[in-house]
Structures are given as C-alpha cells and as structure tokens.
Design a protein around this motif. Structure first.
Motif: not given
Length: 153
Positions: A2-7, A44-47, A82-86
């Motif tokens: 799943a794609k991830q975003s950070a905020g 979104e951010y790179p691994a 489905g995107k996971v948000v941290l």
C-alpha cells in the motif's frame, strides 16, 4: 504494498479550546468540495526517506511553515483507497490565511491540450476538534481522537 503518506497534525490552544490546522486540496477536482475533504498536510514519500522528516517536508511544502517542537507519533490509519497515513502531532501556530503552497501542473480542461498550474493546497484553517470532525476526511478523524486523549492527560 500500500502507498504511504506522512503528515503533521498541528495543534494549538486558543480561546475556543484545542484547535487543529487542516488544509483543503487545490486544483479543479476539489474546487467545489468542502466538508469531508479537508485533511492534515501530508504527502507520499520514497522508501529511503525517514517518515517524520517526510512529514515535516510535506508540511513546509504545502504551507510555507516548518513545524518544530516535540513530535508526538499517532497511530497510523488506512484510508478508503488503502493508503496508510502516518501522522505526528505537534504544537505550533501559523497564520492560516498566509500559507504558501507548492504547485502542480495538469492538463485542464481534460483533453484540451492546455496545461494549467494549481496550488497543491488552496487554503488552510484552524478548527476546533468538533468542527474538524465535520470538515476532514472521515478516516483521519482517528487522529483527532488520539490527540484529544493525549491532551486530556
């Protein structure tokens, strides 16, 4: 995967009590959408990028303000797609009317051959927790619950 975003969930205490900063997505797809579409500043951010550093970078890119202080990690959420948000909560203050956002370019109107530039975020506002629940993406309201629980201790 799943794609991830950070905020960042920026919060402050004012006369109305605990307030949080939310942003409204820019561009033509959200132009006439309001309640239910506001969000925490995120992306979104790179691994290879540290998620907290990505959250700080995204916040600054979308508002022109670099948050500082004690970053409180909140439990991640999964949005409908489905995107996971941290997310991290941090105390701070900024003039919501003076934000400066980065931009993106898309063909608009569709199939017109014309490229237009839009701000990634077209506005920001401070909301009480009750107001924020009405305005923001419903899956992200879990961040408000956790912040309220932490602030009540």
């Amino acid at each position: 995967m799943a794609k991830q975003s950070a905020g960042i969930l920026l919060f402050r205490r004012k006369g109305r009590g605990l307030e949080v900063l939310l942003v409204h997505p820019g561009g033509p797809f959200f132009a006439k959408k309001d309640a239910g579409h506001w969000t925490i500043p995120k992306g979104e951010y790179p691994a290879e990028e540290e998620p907290l550093q990505a959250a700080i970078r995204e916040f600054e890119e979308e508002t022109g303000y670099r948050p500082q202080g004690q970053f409180i990690p909140l439990h991640p959420i999964k949005q409908k797609g489905g995107k996971v948000v941290l997310c991290w909560a941090v105390s701070g203050n900024l003039d919501a009317d003076a934000i400066t956002s980065n931009t993106f370019t898309i063909e608009w109107p569709p199939r017109s051959g014309k490229q237009r530039v839009f701000p990634e975020i077209d506005r920001a506002a401070w909301y009480t927790l009750a107001e924020a629940r009405q305005m923001m993406n419903e899956r992200q309201t879990a961040f408000l619950d956790e912040l309220a629980a932490i602030q009540d201790k």
